[in-house]
Write an enzyme that holds these catalytic residues in place. Structure first.
Site, PDB file in Angstrom:
ATOM      1  N   THR A 174       8.749  -5.668   0.758  1.00 32.67           N
ATOM      2  CA  THR A 174       7.725  -4.934   0.029  1.00 32.67           C
ATOM      3  C   THR A 174       8.322  -3.672  -0.565  1.00 32.67           C
ATOM      4  OG1 THR A 174       5.530  -3.921   0.213  1.00 32.67           O
ATOM      5  CG2 THR A 174       7.016  -3.608   2.051  1.00 32.67           C
ATOM      6  N   HIS A 175       7.641  -3.114  -1.560  1.00 35.02           N
ATOM      7  CA  HIS A 175       7.977  -1.797  -2.088  1.00 35.02           C
ATOM      8  C   HIS A 175       6.943  -0.775  -1.631  1.00 35.02           C
ATOM      9  CE1 HIS A 175      11.060  -2.877  -5.373  1.00 35.02           C
ATOM     10  NE2 HIS A 175      10.917  -3.935  -4.594  1.00 35.02           N
ATOM     11  N   ASN A 176       6.063  -1.205  -0.752  1.00 32.61           N
ATOM     12  CA  ASN A 176       4.979  -0.368  -0.246  1.00 32.61           C
ATOM     13  C   ASN A 176       5.374   0.182   1.124  1.00 32.61           C
ATOM     14  OD1 ASN A 176       2.629   0.673   0.856  1.00 32.61           O
ATOM     15  ND2 ASN A 176       1.327  -0.968   0.110  1.00 32.61           N
ATOM     16  N   ASP A 193       1.495 -11.976   2.146  1.00 34.00           N
ATOM     17  CA  ASP A 193       0.724 -12.080   0.918  1.00 34.00           C
ATOM     18  C   ASP A 193      -0.736 -12.190   1.323  1.00 34.00           C
ATOM     19  OD1 ASP A 193       0.932 -12.262  -2.034  1.00 34.00           O
ATOM     20  OD2 ASP A 193      -0.173 -14.125  -1.724  1.00 34.00           O
ATOM     21  N   SER A 194      -1.591 -11.455   0.646  1.00 28.68           N
ATOM     22  CA  SER A 194      -2.978 -11.423   1.071  1.00 28.68           C
ATOM     23  C   SER A 194      -3.904 -11.237  -0.114  1.00 28.68           C
ATOM     24  CB  SER A 194      -3.194 -10.302   2.092  1.00 28.68           C
ATOM     25  OG  SER A 194      -2.873  -9.043   1.523  1.00 28.68           O
ATOM     26  N   PHE A 199      -7.742   0.671   0.238  1.00 32.70           N
ATOM     27  CA  PHE A 199      -7.266   0.400  -1.112  1.00 32.70           C
ATOM     28  C   PHE A 199      -7.770  -0.977  -1.507  1.00 32.70           C
ATOM     29  CE2 PHE A 199      -4.086  -1.079   1.875  1.00 32.70           C
ATOM     30  CZ  PHE A 199      -3.744  -2.327   1.397  1.00 32.70           C
ATOM     31  N   LYS A 226      -8.687  -0.209  11.495  1.00 32.31           N
ATOM     32  CA  LYS A 226      -8.448  -1.302  10.562  1.00 32.31           C
ATOM     33  C   LYS A 226      -7.339  -2.217  11.053  1.00 32.31           C
ATOM     34  CE  LYS A 226      -7.273  -2.312   5.756  1.00 32.31           C
ATOM     35  NZ  LYS A 226      -6.852  -1.748   4.451  1.00 32.31           N
TER      36      LYS A 226
END
Length: 228
Positions: free
Chosen positions: A7-9, A74-75, A172, A204
């Site tokens: 990821t880039h997150n 992936d979601s 988000f 969460k």
């Protein structure tokens, strides 16, 4: 051992570190987690038509480029009355990738005439682990290994419903519109009607689709990386 999160997150990195610490306790210190973004790796083209396929595409790509074990996910959001859409198109439902406001506004327009009892939905996540054959730190048995090394994917869901206007500042994507069926307990009281964007990060993580999927990976993760 270095483990790459595809990821880039950086927020995903924090979340996965938190889950590893929760599941592995002090053994989590054995792993150094880095993101594909921090290594300057490009995002692969996600050509899959399911979350599972796209998660594996991302994990395979990073594992092949680095020679290291890789975790990817992936979601997206599945809305029952829309026939499981937006699904894998969730991030670009409005036509522009990652435009949360536009995606939410379009979804609200599409559901404007749908009665509350039919606004059921779920977030779904597929989490994949890929280990290339070239990874000497993780010897794979012949039963585990194939032409791509080792791969596995697990799925988690968070079930709930969609409300008619955004509420909350913490999430988000579609979080401000989504009310999970499973609600947190605060000061001994079970909450009602909180959106995902009104939950704390810890609340969460405990119930999220991503949390469920990553925890489902842990038995194989332990078997592969941690000698009991």
């Amino acid at each position: 051992m270095k483990l790459v999160v595809a990821t880039h997150n950086e927020g995903k990195l924090v979340e996965i570190k938190r889950i590893l610490s929760e599941q592995l306790e002090h053994l989590a210190d054995r792993f150094e987690l880095v993101t594909a973004g921090s290594l300057g790796l490009p995002d692969p083209v996600e050509t899959g038509v399911t979350f599972e396929q796209n998660a594996l595409i991302k994990a395979r790509d990073v594992a092949a480029r680095t020679g290291l074990p890789a975790i990817a996910d992936d979601s997206g959001l599945i809305v029952d009355v829309l026939g499981a859409a937006p699904g894998v198109l969730s991030a670009r439902w409005s036509g522009v990738h990652g435009d949360d406001r536009a995606n939410n506004e379009l979804l609200l327009r599409q559901l404007a005439d749908i009665p509350d009892q039919f606004r059921t939905a779920r977030f779904r996540c597929a989490a994949a682990l890929a280990i290339p054959d070239s990874c000497s730190e993780v010897p794979l048995s012949s039963a585990m290994s194939h032409e791509r090394g080792f791969e596995t994917v697990r799925v988690g869901e968070m079930i709930g419903r969609l409300i008619r206007e955004e509420r909350g500042e913490n999430g988000f994507g579609y979080d401000p519109l989504f009310v999970p069926d499973e609600q947190p307990i605060r000061d001994g009281v079970r909450m009602e009607g909180l959106t995902s964007a009104e939950l704390t990060q810890e609340e969460k993580n405990a119930i999220s689709h991503r949390g469920h999927a990553l925890r489902a990976l842990m038995p194989e993760f332990r078997a592969l990386f941690i000698a009991e």
